[in-house]
Design a protein around this motif. Structure first.
Motif, short mmCIF file in Angstrom:
data_model
loop_
_atom_site.label_atom_id
_atom_site.label_comp_id
_atom_site.label_asym_id
_atom_site.label_seq_id
_atom_site.Cartn_x
_atom_site.Cartn_y
_atom_site.Cartn_z
N TYR A 19 0.84 -1.22 0.05
CA TYR A 19 -0.05 -0.12 0.01
C TYR A 19 0.83 1.26 -0.13
N PHE A 20 1.96 1.06 0.72
CA PHE A 20 2.90 2.60 0.65
C PHE A 20 3.39 2.45 -0.36
N VAL A 21 4.11 1.47 -0.99
CA VAL A 21 4.48 1.57 -2.32
C VAL A 21 3.69 2.22 -3.41
N ARG A 22 2.51 1.82 -3.37
CA ARG A 22 1.46 2.34 -4.49
C ARG A 22 1.52 3.66 -4.30
N TRP A 23 1.19 4.28 -3.02
CA TRP A 23 0.99 5.57 -2.62
C TRP A 23 2.18 6.24 -3.22
N VAL A 24 3.44 5.91 -3.06
CA VAL A 24 4.59 6.61 -3.59
C VAL A 24 4.50 6.79 -5.06
N GLU A 25 4.05 5.72 -5.66
CA GLU A 25 3.97 5.75 -7.14
C GLU A 25 2.94 6.70 -7.66
N GLU A 26 2.00 6.75 -6.95
CA GLU A 26 0.85 7.64 -7.28
C GLU A 26 0.92 9.08 -7.01
N ASP A 27 1.54 9.26 -5.94
CA ASP A 27 1.89 10.77 -5.26
C ASP A 27 3.06 11.32 -5.95
N LYS A 28 4.24 10.39 -6.36
CA LYS A 28 5.03 11.07 -7.05
C LYS A 28 5.71 12.26 -6.60
N PHE A 29 6.09 12.16 -5.25
CA PHE A 29 6.76 13.22 -4.18
C PHE A 29 8.49 13.18 -4.77
N TYR A 30 8.85 12.00 -5.22
CA TYR A 30 10.13 11.92 -5.58
C TYR A 30 10.05 11.43 -7.23
N PRO A 31 9.92 12.44 -8.01
CA PRO A 31 9.41 12.22 -9.48
C PRO A 31 10.77 11.48 -10.11
N THR A 32 11.80 11.71 -9.63
CA THR A 32 13.00 11.18 -10.69
C THR A 32 13.75 10.12 -9.82
N VAL A 41 16.12 7.06 1.09
CA VAL A 41 16.07 8.47 1.51
C VAL A 41 14.92 8.67 2.06
N LEU A 42 13.83 7.83 2.51
CA LEU A 42 12.69 8.26 3.21
C LEU A 42 12.91 8.85 4.31
N THR A 43 12.08 10.02 4.58
CA THR A 43 12.12 10.84 5.74
C THR A 43 10.86 10.80 6.82
N ARG A 44 11.12 11.49 7.85
CA ARG A 44 9.87 11.19 8.62
C ARG A 44 8.90 11.97 8.38
N GLN A 45 9.19 13.12 7.57
CA GLN A 45 8.05 13.87 7.22
C GLN A 45 7.43 13.06 5.90
N ASP A 46 8.02 12.39 5.10
CA ASP A 46 7.36 11.63 4.02
C ASP A 46 6.35 10.39 4.82
N ILE A 47 6.72 9.91 5.79
CA ILE A 47 5.83 8.82 6.31
C ILE A 47 4.69 9.63 7.12
N LYS A 48 4.92 10.77 7.60
CA LYS A 48 3.67 11.53 8.06
C LYS A 48 2.84 12.02 6.97
N ALA A 49 3.29 12.28 5.87
CA ALA A 49 2.33 12.64 4.77
C ALA A 49 1.56 11.55 4.30
N TRP A 50 2.35 10.18 4.19
CA TRP A 50 1.39 8.68 4.06
C TRP A 50 0.31 8.82 5.31
N ILE A 51 0.77 8.82 6.26
CA ILE A 51 -0.37 8.56 7.54
C ILE A 51 -1.47 9.58 7.29
N MET A 52 -1.22 10.98 6.89
CA MET A 52 -2.28 11.71 6.61
C MET A 52 -3.20 11.37 5.58
N HIS A 53 -2.52 10.77 4.59
CA HIS A 53 -3.29 10.41 3.44
C HIS A 53 -4.00 9.34 3.67
N MET A 54 -3.75 8.36 4.42
CA MET A 54 -4.62 7.06 5.01
C MET A 54 -5.69 7.79 6.12
N SER A 55 -5.59 8.81 6.85
CA SER A 55 -6.51 9.37 7.55
C SER A 55 -7.24 10.00 6.82
N ALA A 56 -7.22 10.71 5.58
CA ALA A 56 -8.13 11.28 4.82
C ALA A 56 -8.88 10.33 3.93
#
Length: 256
Positions: A19-32, A41-56
């Motif tokens: 589920y996380f991998v699919r979100w990364v592919e769809e969100d494209k926050f690291y497009p390159t 290179v995954l950061t704490r902020q990236d994981i927070k963004a994913w958690i906010m996405h799941m909450s939404a």
């Protein structure tokens, strides 16, 4: 049995990471970057963004917490020799608290008190399974309080012999082997099974449906206590789907 439970747990962890991998592919926050590079290179902020996405999306806190736990375990593994030392443990997205334990970002799911279920409701749910193998299995789950994974992993040798107990005893100890404990270690626990349900299981075992399964001899102690209507071994997802379907047939929300 313990190996089977561990295997099911690993599958659930893998599904959560998917589920996380699919979100990364769809969100494209690291497009390159590729997925492998993102994990480096995954950061704490990236994981927070994913958690906010799941909450939404409306996912409940327990589901979100489990997915984060799965991702944290995977990230930690990437910093080991087995994981290829892809990440540096000192650069983990998780800060450390005073007890030197990794902190989670998501909040823990609240512990809910069990809901009272009256007899009529239990009868209604069990009656809405299509086959006796299903009705018997979930009747036993209700009677014993076992998890679905524990019920489908029961073997013939696990069933107690009612003849060893006095006739006036209505509930008999049932030892559950291979239950997952702390640190993934297997342990056993004891619950109770009523003689009425035990007799129902014995009647099910006397049926042609159960006896004619091709993968086991009738007296094989390793034979699963419950088989599907096709005389196959139950899988967790299949059993859960059948349970949810029975709830839906009586108009009961699966989250009940």
């Amino acid at each position: 049995v313990g190996v089977s439970i561990v295997r099911d747990t690993v599958k659930q962890y893998g599904r959560a990471i998917t589920y996380f991998v699919r979100w990364v592919e769809e969100d494209k926050f690291y497009p390159t970057l590729t997925i492998d590079q993102v994990l480096e290179v995954l950061t704490r902020q990236d994981i927070k963004a994913w958690i906010m996405h799941m909450s939404a999306q409306g996912l409940n806190p327990s589901t979100i917490r489990f997915r984060e736990v799965s991702l944290k375990i995977f990230i930690t593994w990437l910093a080991t020799n087995d994981g290829g030392n892809i990440r540096e443990s000192e650069k983990s997205p998780y800060g450390r608290d005073s007890d030197n334990q990794l902190k989670y970002i998501s909040r823990s799911g609240s512990k809910k008190s069990p809901k009272y279920i009256d007899t009529e409701l239990v009868i209604s749910v069990i009656s809405n399974f299509h086959n006796e193998c299903e009705r018997c299995m979930f009747h036993m789950q209700y009677d014993t309080g076992l998890r679905i994974s524990e019920v489908i992993n029961l073997r013939s040798r696990d069933l107690p012999d009612a003849k060893l107990y006095p006739p006036n005893i209505e509930f008999i100890p049932l030892v559950i082997q291979g239950v997952k404990g702390r640190g993934g270690q297997s342990k056993e626990r004891i619950t109770l099974i009523s003689k009425a349900v035990l007799n129902r299981v014995k009647r099910y075992h006397s049926s042609i449906e159960y006896k004619m399964s091709l993968d086991w001899d009738m007296t094989d102690p390793d034979k699963p206590v419950f088989l599907t209507s096709n005389r196959l071994t139950w899988k967790y997802r299949n059993a859960k789907e059948q349970f949810d379907a029975a709830l839906n047939r009586i108009g009961l929300n699966k989250q009940f």
